[in-house]
Motif scaffolding. Structure first.
Motif, PDB file in Angstrom:
ATOM      1  N   ALA A 152       0.820  -1.214   0.000  1.00  0.00           N
ATOM      2  CA  ALA A 152       0.000   0.000   0.000  1.00  0.00           C
ATOM      3  C   ALA A 152       0.851   1.260   0.000  1.00  0.00           C
ATOM      4  N   SER A 153       2.176   1.122   0.096  1.00  0.00           N
ATOM      5  CA  SER A 153       3.037   2.293   0.286  1.00  0.00           C
ATOM      6  C   SER A 153       2.915   3.309  -0.847  1.00  0.00           C
ATOM      7  N   THR A 154       2.865   2.832  -2.094  1.00  0.00           N
ATOM      8  CA  THR A 154       2.754   3.756  -3.229  1.00  0.00           C
ATOM      9  C   THR A 154       1.451   4.538  -3.170  1.00  0.00           C
ATOM     10  N   LEU A 155       0.346   3.838  -2.939  1.00  0.00           N
ATOM     11  CA  LEU A 155      -0.949   4.504  -2.877  1.00  0.00           C
ATOM     12  C   LEU A 155      -1.020   5.465  -1.700  1.00  0.00           C
ATOM     13  N   GLU A 156      -0.489   5.058  -0.559  1.00  0.00           N
ATOM     14  CA  GLU A 156      -0.528   5.915   0.625  1.00  0.00           C
ATOM     15  C   GLU A 156       0.253   7.205   0.395  1.00  0.00           C
ATOM     16  N   ALA A 157       1.413   7.099  -0.259  1.00  0.00           N
ATOM     17  CA  ALA A 157       2.226   8.286  -0.531  1.00  0.00           C
ATOM     18  C   ALA A 157       1.498   9.240  -1.473  1.00  0.00           C
ATOM     19  N   VAL A 158       0.863   8.678  -2.494  1.00  0.00           N
ATOM     20  CA  VAL A 158       0.127   9.503  -3.456  1.00  0.00           C
ATOM     21  C   VAL A 158      -1.052  10.194  -2.782  1.00  0.00           C
ATOM     22  N   ILE A 159      -1.784   9.452  -1.964  1.00  0.00           N
ATOM     23  CA  ILE A 159      -2.966  10.009  -1.312  1.00  0.00           C
ATOM     24  C   ILE A 159      -2.581  11.109  -0.326  1.00  0.00           C
ATOM     25  N   ALA A 160      -1.489  10.915   0.397  1.00  0.00           N
ATOM     26  CA  ALA A 160      -1.028  11.941   1.336  1.00  0.00           C
ATOM     27  C   ALA A 160      -0.682  13.230   0.597  1.00  0.00           C
ATOM     28  N   CYS A 161       0.024  13.097  -0.515  1.00  0.00           N
ATOM     29  CA  CYS A 161       0.391  14.260  -1.326  1.00  0.00           C
ATOM     30  C   CYS A 161      -0.849  14.915  -1.919  1.00  0.00           C
ATOM     31  N   LEU A 162      -1.775  14.090  -2.372  1.00  0.00           N
ATOM     32  CA  LEU A 162      -2.998  14.585  -2.993  1.00  0.00           C
ATOM     33  C   LEU A 162      -3.854  15.346  -1.985  1.00  0.00           C
ATOM     34  N   ASP A 163      -3.926  14.837  -0.777  1.00  0.00           N
ATOM     35  CA  ASP A 163      -4.726  15.481   0.261  1.00  0.00           C
ATOM     36  C   ASP A 163      -4.194  16.876   0.565  1.00  0.00           C
ATOM     37  N   VAL A 164      -2.876  16.995   0.623  1.00  0.00           N
ATOM     38  CA  VAL A 164      -2.261  18.303   0.868  1.00  0.00           C
ATOM     39  C   VAL A 164      -2.568  19.252  -0.285  1.00  0.00           C
ATOM     40  N   LYS A 165      -2.444  18.753  -1.506  1.00  0.00           N
ATOM     41  CA  LYS A 165      -2.668  19.589  -2.687  1.00  0.00           C
ATOM     42  C   LYS A 165      -4.110  20.094  -2.747  1.00  0.00           C
ATOM     43  N   LEU A 166      -5.068  19.200  -2.495  1.00  0.00           N
ATOM     44  CA  LEU A 166      -6.474  19.588  -2.545  1.00  0.00           C
ATOM     45  C   LEU A 166      -6.833  20.524  -1.396  1.00  0.00           C
ATOM     46  N   THR A 167      -6.227  20.300  -0.241  1.00  0.00           N
ATOM     47  CA  THR A 167      -6.476  21.184   0.900  1.00  0.00           C
ATOM     48  C   THR A 167      -5.955  22.585   0.608  1.00  0.00           C
ATOM     49  N   PRO A 174     -13.341  14.373  -2.098  1.00  0.00           N
ATOM     50  CA  PRO A 174     -13.734  13.100  -1.482  1.00  0.00           C
ATOM     51  C   PRO A 174     -12.654  12.531  -0.571  1.00  0.00           C
ATOM     52  N   VAL A 175     -13.101  11.733   0.368  1.00  0.00           N
ATOM     53  CA  VAL A 175     -12.184  10.997   1.235  1.00  0.00           C
ATOM     54  C   VAL A 175     -11.709   9.761   0.484  1.00  0.00           C
ATOM     55  N   ILE A 176     -10.403   9.522   0.488  1.00  0.00           N
ATOM     56  CA  ILE A 176      -9.844   8.355  -0.192  1.00  0.00           C
ATOM     57  C   ILE A 176      -9.356   7.372   0.863  1.00  0.00           C
ATOM     58  N   GLU A 177      -9.827   6.135   0.764  1.00  0.00           N
ATOM     59  CA  GLU A 177      -9.493   5.111   1.749  1.00  0.00           C
ATOM     60  C   GLU A 177      -8.876   3.900   1.058  1.00  0.00           C
ATOM     61  N   ILE A 178      -7.861   3.325   1.697  1.00  0.00           N
ATOM     62  CA  ILE A 178      -7.236   2.099   1.199  1.00  0.00           C
ATOM     63  C   ILE A 178      -7.601   0.958   2.136  1.00  0.00           C
ATOM     64  N   ILE A 179      -8.105  -0.133   1.573  1.00  0.00           N
ATOM     65  CA  ILE A 179      -8.423  -1.313   2.374  1.00  0.00           C
ATOM     66  C   ILE A 179      -7.800  -2.543   1.716  1.00  0.00           C
ATOM     67  N   GLY A 180      -7.736  -3.640   2.464  1.00  0.00           N
ATOM     68  CA  GLY A 180      -7.269  -4.905   1.900  1.00  0.00           C
ATOM     69  C   GLY A 180      -5.780  -5.011   1.702  1.00  0.00           C
ATOM     70  N   ALA A 181      -4.993  -4.146   2.388  1.00  0.00           N
ATOM     71  CA  ALA A 181      -3.540  -4.204   2.221  1.00  0.00           C
ATOM     72  C   ALA A 181      -2.955  -5.360   3.022  1.00  0.00           C
TER      73      ALA A 181
END
Length: 202
Positions: A152-167, A174-181
């Motif tokens: 999940a590391s790649t997706l988590e890094a992208v989502i963290a960066c994306l959240d900052v950018k959108l904020t 939208p809230v982005i959630e990762i499951i099933g890792a």
């Protein structure tokens, strides 16, 4: 037979609390479109159009750009969409055309080959998610179900960066959630070392 059955849904799909818990689903066991469909699921989505579906769970081969184009054209009322076997990353931004879409769940457990490489490309993934998050007018949540696929590391890094950018853009997103890792190797290592230490003390 499948297309005939889908066409007969017109006027028979009742939108109720029960349906919201168990969305209408099409289970094709990951099968690709038959040759008679010319390589896309367009005939399926066309057949489903009269039903006016608001929720759909779809299990088939990962959707292509052409498939998603057909989906948004023929099923514009969708509010909840679950793609159990995922879609091409290039097709993801086109879901912004579903004006009423509130909830999206994408399964990534069956990703392989070039499709898998695309989803692991941080720049491409960030770009696709950014377009979807900014331009899908009603989208509230995106769930990425890894289904044990990779790390999940790649997706988590992208989502963290994306959240900052959108904020920083000060716009609702939208809230982005990762499951099933799968458990990370570091966590496994810590558990193993912990067990070893306990054994030594005993």
């Amino acid at each position: 037979m499948l297309l005939v059955a889908c066409r007969q849904l017109s006027g028979r799909v009742v939108h109720s609390a029960l349906l919201s818990q168990h969305p209408f689903g099409v289970e094709l066991d990951g099968a690709s479109p038959p040759l008679s469909w010319q390589g896309t699921y367009r005939p399926l989505f066309t057949a489903l159009q009269p039903a006016g579906l608001e929720q759909l769970g779809l299990s088939c081969a990962p959707l292509s750009v052409l498939d998603v184009d057909a989906l948004v054209r023929h099923l514009p009322l969708l509010q909840v969409l679950t793609l159990y076997d995922g879609l091409e990353l290039a097709a993801l931004p086109f879901l912004r055309c579903l004006a009423r879409l509130r909830k999206l769940c994408v399964g990534l457990g069956s990703m392989q080959g070039d499709m898998e490489e695309a989803w692991l490309n941080k720049a491409a993934l960030k770009g696709a998610l950014l377009v979807l998050c900014k331009e899908a007018p009603s989208l509230k949540s995106i769930t990425l179900d890894l289904g044990g696929w990779g790390s999940a590391s790649t997706l988590e890094a992208v989502i963290a960066c994306l959240d900052v950018k959108l904020t920083d853009l000060d716009c609702p997103h939208p809230v982005i959630e990762i499951i099933g890792a799968e458990p990370s190797s570091s966590s496994t290592g810590e558990d193993s070392s912990g067990e070893g230490s306990s054994g030594g003390e005993d």
